[in-house]
Scaffold this motif. Structure first.
Motif, PDB file in Angstrom:
ATOM      1  N   LEU A 232       0.582  -6.657  10.003  1.00  0.00           N
ATOM      2  CA  LEU A 232       0.353  -5.217   9.903  1.00  0.00           C
ATOM      3  C   LEU A 232       1.635  -4.462   9.557  1.00  0.00           C
ATOM      4  O   LEU A 232       1.602  -3.483   8.789  1.00  0.00           O
ATOM      5  CB  LEU A 232      -0.236  -4.704  11.217  1.00  0.00           C
ATOM      6  CG  LEU A 232      -1.628  -5.241  11.579  1.00  0.00           C
ATOM      7  CD1 LEU A 232      -2.042  -4.757  12.961  1.00  0.00           C
ATOM      8  CD2 LEU A 232      -2.652  -4.806  10.531  1.00  0.00           C
ATOM      9  N   VAL A 233       2.751  -4.915  10.126  1.00  0.00           N
ATOM     10  CA  VAL A 233       4.029  -4.281   9.785  1.00  0.00           C
ATOM     11  C   VAL A 233       4.372  -4.539   8.323  1.00  0.00           C
ATOM     12  O   VAL A 233       4.875  -3.655   7.615  1.00  0.00           O
ATOM     13  CB  VAL A 233       5.140  -4.802  10.728  1.00  0.00           C
ATOM     14  CG1 VAL A 233       6.502  -4.270  10.299  1.00  0.00           C
ATOM     15  CG2 VAL A 233       4.860  -4.396  12.171  1.00  0.00           C
ATOM     16  N   ALA A 234       4.081  -5.754   7.832  1.00  0.00           N
ATOM     17  CA  ALA A 234       4.344  -6.074   6.428  1.00  0.00           C
ATOM     18  C   ALA A 234       3.487  -5.217   5.502  1.00  0.00           C
ATOM     19  O   ALA A 234       3.955  -4.794   4.426  1.00  0.00           O
ATOM     20  CB  ALA A 234       4.087  -7.555   6.183  1.00  0.00           C
ATOM     21  N   TYR A 235       2.260  -4.936   5.904  1.00  0.00           N
ATOM     22  CA  TYR A 235       1.389  -4.091   5.078  1.00  0.00           C
ATOM     23  C   TYR A 235       1.942  -2.668   4.991  1.00  0.00           C
ATOM     24  O   TYR A 235       1.948  -2.053   3.915  1.00  0.00           O
ATOM     25  CB  TYR A 235      -0.024  -4.086   5.657  1.00  0.00           C
ATOM     26  CG  TYR A 235      -0.978  -3.186   4.915  1.00  0.00           C
ATOM     27  CD1 TYR A 235      -1.401  -3.492   3.622  1.00  0.00           C
ATOM     28  CD2 TYR A 235      -1.463  -2.013   5.512  1.00  0.00           C
ATOM     29  CE1 TYR A 235      -2.282  -2.659   2.935  1.00  0.00           C
ATOM     30  CE2 TYR A 235      -2.334  -1.181   4.836  1.00  0.00           C
ATOM     31  CZ  TYR A 235      -2.738  -1.511   3.547  1.00  0.00           C
ATOM     32  OH  TYR A 235      -3.594  -0.677   2.870  1.00  0.00           O
ATOM     33  N   ALA A 236       2.433  -2.132   6.135  1.00  0.00           N
ATOM     34  CA  ALA A 236       3.012  -0.787   6.115  1.00  0.00           C
ATOM     35  C   ALA A 236       4.278  -0.742   5.259  1.00  0.00           C
ATOM     36  O   ALA A 236       4.499   0.210   4.490  1.00  0.00           O
ATOM     37  CB  ALA A 236       3.316  -0.336   7.543  1.00  0.00           C
ATOM     38  N   CYS A 237       5.107  -1.777   5.360  1.00  0.00           N
ATOM     39  CA  CYS A 237       6.324  -1.827   4.541  1.00  0.00           C
ATOM     40  C   CYS A 237       5.991  -1.969   3.055  1.00  0.00           C
ATOM     41  O   CYS A 237       6.677  -1.392   2.195  1.00  0.00           O
ATOM     42  CB  CYS A 237       7.213  -2.989   5.001  1.00  0.00           C
ATOM     43  SG  CYS A 237       7.855  -2.823   6.680  1.00  0.00           S
ATOM     44  N   PHE A 238       4.935  -2.726   2.761  1.00  0.00           N
ATOM     45  CA  PHE A 238       4.526  -2.890   1.361  1.00  0.00           C
ATOM     46  C   PHE A 238       4.098  -1.558   0.754  1.00  0.00           C
ATOM     47  O   PHE A 238       4.419  -1.250  -0.398  1.00  0.00           O
ATOM     48  CB  PHE A 238       3.391  -3.918   1.285  1.00  0.00           C
ATOM     49  CG  PHE A 238       2.870  -4.138  -0.092  1.00  0.00           C
ATOM     50  CD1 PHE A 238       3.567  -4.915  -1.007  1.00  0.00           C
ATOM     51  CD2 PHE A 238       1.669  -3.561  -0.495  1.00  0.00           C
ATOM     52  CE1 PHE A 238       3.081  -5.111  -2.293  1.00  0.00           C
ATOM     53  CE2 PHE A 238       1.173  -3.751  -1.779  1.00  0.00           C
ATOM     54  CZ  PHE A 238       1.891  -4.523  -2.684  1.00  0.00           C
ATOM     55  N   LEU A 239       3.388  -0.755   1.519  1.00  0.00           N
ATOM     56  CA  LEU A 239       2.983   0.566   1.024  1.00  0.00           C
ATOM     57  C   LEU A 239       4.187   1.470   0.776  1.00  0.00           C
ATOM     58  O   LEU A 239       4.223   2.222  -0.216  1.00  0.00           O
ATOM     59  CB  LEU A 239       2.027   1.221   2.024  1.00  0.00           C
ATOM     60  CG  LEU A 239       0.642   0.582   2.200  1.00  0.00           C
ATOM     61  CD1 LEU A 239      -0.151   1.338   3.256  1.00  0.00           C
ATOM     62  CD2 LEU A 239      -0.120   0.561   0.877  1.00  0.00           C
ATOM     63  N   ILE A 240       5.154   1.385   1.666  1.00  0.00           N
ATOM     64  CA  ILE A 240       6.326   2.254   1.544  1.00  0.00           C
ATOM     65  C   ILE A 240       7.098   1.943   0.267  1.00  0.00           C
ATOM     66  O   ILE A 240       7.407   2.834  -0.547  1.00  0.00           O
ATOM     67  CB  ILE A 240       7.222   2.111   2.792  1.00  0.00           C
ATOM     68  CG1 ILE A 240       6.531   2.730   4.007  1.00  0.00           C
ATOM     69  CG2 ILE A 240       8.574   2.771   2.561  1.00  0.00           C
ATOM     70  CD1 ILE A 240       7.240   2.467   5.316  1.00  0.00           C
ATOM     71  N   TYR A 241       7.412   0.681   0.056  1.00  0.00           N
ATOM     72  CA  TYR A 241       8.257   0.330  -1.090  1.00  0.00           C
ATOM     73  C   TYR A 241       7.473   0.307  -2.398  1.00  0.00           C
ATOM     74  O   TYR A 241       8.076   0.374  -3.469  1.00  0.00           O
ATOM     75  CB  TYR A 241       8.939  -1.011  -0.826  1.00  0.00           C
ATOM     76  CG  TYR A 241       9.915  -0.913   0.325  1.00  0.00           C
ATOM     77  CD1 TYR A 241      11.104  -0.200   0.182  1.00  0.00           C
ATOM     78  CD2 TYR A 241       9.638  -1.505   1.550  1.00  0.00           C
ATOM     79  CE1 TYR A 241      11.991  -0.079   1.234  1.00  0.00           C
ATOM     80  CE2 TYR A 241      10.524  -1.395   2.607  1.00  0.00           C
ATOM     81  CZ  TYR A 241      11.699  -0.679   2.451  1.00  0.00           C
ATOM     82  OH  TYR A 241      12.573  -0.556   3.485  1.00  0.00           O
ATOM     83  N   THR A 242       6.155   0.230  -2.321  1.00  0.00           N
ATOM     84  CA  THR A 242       5.349   0.391  -3.525  1.00  0.00           C
ATOM     85  C   THR A 242       5.451   1.832  -4.045  1.00  0.00           C
ATOM     86  O   THR A 242       5.522   2.055  -5.266  1.00  0.00           O
ATOM     87  CB  THR A 242       3.888   0.026  -3.245  1.00  0.00           C
ATOM     88  OG1 THR A 242       3.818  -1.334  -2.810  1.00  0.00           O
ATOM     89  CG2 THR A 242       3.040   0.198  -4.482  1.00  0.00           C
ATOM     90  N   LEU A 243       5.463   2.788  -3.124  1.00  0.00           N
ATOM     91  CA  LEU A 243       5.612   4.184  -3.536  1.00  0.00           C
ATOM     92  C   LEU A 243       6.956   4.424  -4.218  1.00  0.00           C
ATOM     93  O   LEU A 243       7.052   5.110  -5.246  1.00  0.00           O
ATOM     94  CB  LEU A 243       5.466   5.100  -2.318  1.00  0.00           C
ATOM     95  CG  LEU A 243       4.064   5.188  -1.696  1.00  0.00           C
ATOM     96  CD1 LEU A 243       4.108   6.047  -0.442  1.00  0.00           C
ATOM     97  CD2 LEU A 243       3.065   5.750  -2.697  1.00  0.00           C
ATOM     98  N   PHE A 244       8.030   3.847  -3.660  1.00  0.00           N
ATOM     99  CA  PHE A 244       9.339   4.016  -4.285  1.00  0.00           C
ATOM    100  C   PHE A 244       9.402   3.329  -5.652  1.00  0.00           C
ATOM    101  O   PHE A 244      10.037   3.852  -6.583  1.00  0.00           O
ATOM    102  CB  PHE A 244      10.430   3.460  -3.364  1.00  0.00           C
ATOM    103  CG  PHE A 244      10.745   4.341  -2.190  1.00  0.00           C
ATOM    104  CD1 PHE A 244      11.434   5.526  -2.353  1.00  0.00           C
ATOM    105  CD2 PHE A 244      10.355   3.992  -0.914  1.00  0.00           C
ATOM    106  CE1 PHE A 244      11.726   6.349  -1.278  1.00  0.00           C
ATOM    107  CE2 PHE A 244      10.637   4.791   0.176  1.00  0.00           C
ATOM    108  CZ  PHE A 244      11.324   5.970   0.001  1.00  0.00           C
ATOM    109  N   SER A 245       8.783   2.179  -5.768  1.00  0.00           N
ATOM    110  CA  SER A 245       8.803   1.485  -7.054  1.00  0.00           C
ATOM    111  C   SER A 245       7.984   2.238  -8.116  1.00  0.00           C
ATOM    112  O   SER A 245       8.312   2.196  -9.304  1.00  0.00           O
ATOM    113  CB  SER A 245       8.244   0.064  -6.893  1.00  0.00           C
ATOM    114  OG  SER A 245       6.885   0.100  -6.506  1.00  0.00           O
ATOM    115  N   LEU A 246       6.928   2.938  -7.677  1.00  0.00           N
ATOM    116  CA  LEU A 246       6.168   3.740  -8.635  1.00  0.00           C
ATOM    117  C   LEU A 246       7.004   4.894  -9.194  1.00  0.00           C
ATOM    118  O   LEU A 246       6.830   5.290 -10.350  1.00  0.00           O
ATOM    119  CB  LEU A 246       4.905   4.286  -7.970  1.00  0.00           C
ATOM    120  CG  LEU A 246       3.815   3.251  -7.645  1.00  0.00           C
ATOM    121  CD1 LEU A 246       2.658   3.915  -6.915  1.00  0.00           C
ATOM    122  CD2 LEU A 246       3.332   2.558  -8.912  1.00  0.00           C
ATOM    123  N   LEU A 247       7.909   5.426  -8.369  1.00  0.00           N
ATOM    124  CA  LEU A 247       8.819   6.449  -8.877  1.00  0.00           C
ATOM    125  C   LEU A 247       9.702   5.889  -9.982  1.00  0.00           C
ATOM    126  O   LEU A 247      10.030   6.577 -10.957  1.00  0.00           O
ATOM    127  CB  LEU A 247       9.680   6.997  -7.736  1.00  0.00           C
ATOM    128  CG  LEU A 247       9.052   7.994  -6.770  1.00  0.00           C
ATOM    129  CD1 LEU A 247      10.068   8.374  -5.714  1.00  0.00           C
ATOM    130  CD2 LEU A 247       8.556   9.228  -7.506  1.00  0.00           C
TER     131      LEU A 247
END
Length: 250
Positions: A232-247
């Protein structure tokens, strides 16, 4: 016929007529507060002596000012701490923490136990600089996403841990900021990749997985035994850094 007028006699002091020399001496103007040498009493007057003041201050403080020679003398510039240490910025510690992110398979969590915000701020500025070179002014957006993502990860992790949650917001912000290093590398690499190419998405996915792996390992290790919530922590971290990579990609 002459009329006589009564003229009163002139009376002098008991000492007789004053001599002519004393009259002339009285008429000479004298400077104010100037003591007379002839008289025994003199008016006290303050005099400022630089040498005496320096000697008295040196003897009072145990040595010359700034010399640091005496036992109780004032501290010299050599005894002062460096400016970066006074500000809480340790370049060697920042470099060790950043270098630990380079190997996401084996990360030493003991280095990140002393959380700081100087390293994340430097990485944030680097990301903003690379985005600016690509023609994107996103200083406020990136800063806002860092704050929101740190609070999001803090709330999620403490809700999963319950009463055993030992992770504070300062540590979450430090970990999220240092694990932003792969995204910073992605922003630097994307400057040389053509726009609208599917290779950019493949490269961005690799860097997102790298940042997710590093952040998850640090969060679980710093929480002392929360291995059951790793997914679950990995899923939350994946969402966070996916947003930065989309930028970076768009």
């Amino acid at each position: 016929m002459k009329k006589e007028f009564a003229i009163p006699p002139v009376q002098f002091p008991s000492g007789g007529n004053p001599p002519a020399g004393n009259l002339q001496q009285r008429r000479v103007p004298t400077a104010p507060f100037q003591s007379s040498r002839s008289s025994g009493s003199s008016i006290p007057f303050l005099s400022f002596d630089i040498g005496a003041a320096t000697a008295s201050s040196s003897s009072a403080y145990g040595g010359p000012i700034g010399g640091g020679g005496g036992p109780s003398g004032s501290a010299s510039f050599e005894d002062e701490e460096p400016l970066l240490d006074e500000l809480g910025i340790h370049p060697d510690q920042i470099w060790k923490k950043t270098r630990a992110i380079l190997n996401p398979i084996r990360i030493d969590p003991t280095i990140h136990r002393d959380s700081d915000l100087s390293g994340p701020i430097i990485l944030y500025l680097c990301l903003c600089l690379f985005q600016l070179l690509s023609g994107k002014i996103q200083f406020g957006v990136i800063l806002g996403w860092i704050v929101v993502s740190s609070m999001f990860l803090y709330v999620v992790f403490n809700m999963l841990a319950g009463r055993n949650g030992r992770l504070n917001l300062h540590t979450c912000t430090s970990v999220v900021g240092y694990c932003l290093f792969p995204v910073v590398i992605l922003s630097a690499v994307s400057l040389f990749l053509p726009q609208g190419n599917y290779g950019r998405f493949a490269v961005a996915e690799v860097f997102v997985l790298w940042a997710t792996r590093a952040c998850t390992s640090l969060m679980v290790a710093l929480a002392d035994g929360e291995e059951e919530h790793r997914g679950l922590v990995a899923y939350a971290c994946f969402l966070i850094y996916t947003l930065f990579s989309l930028l970076v990609v768009f």
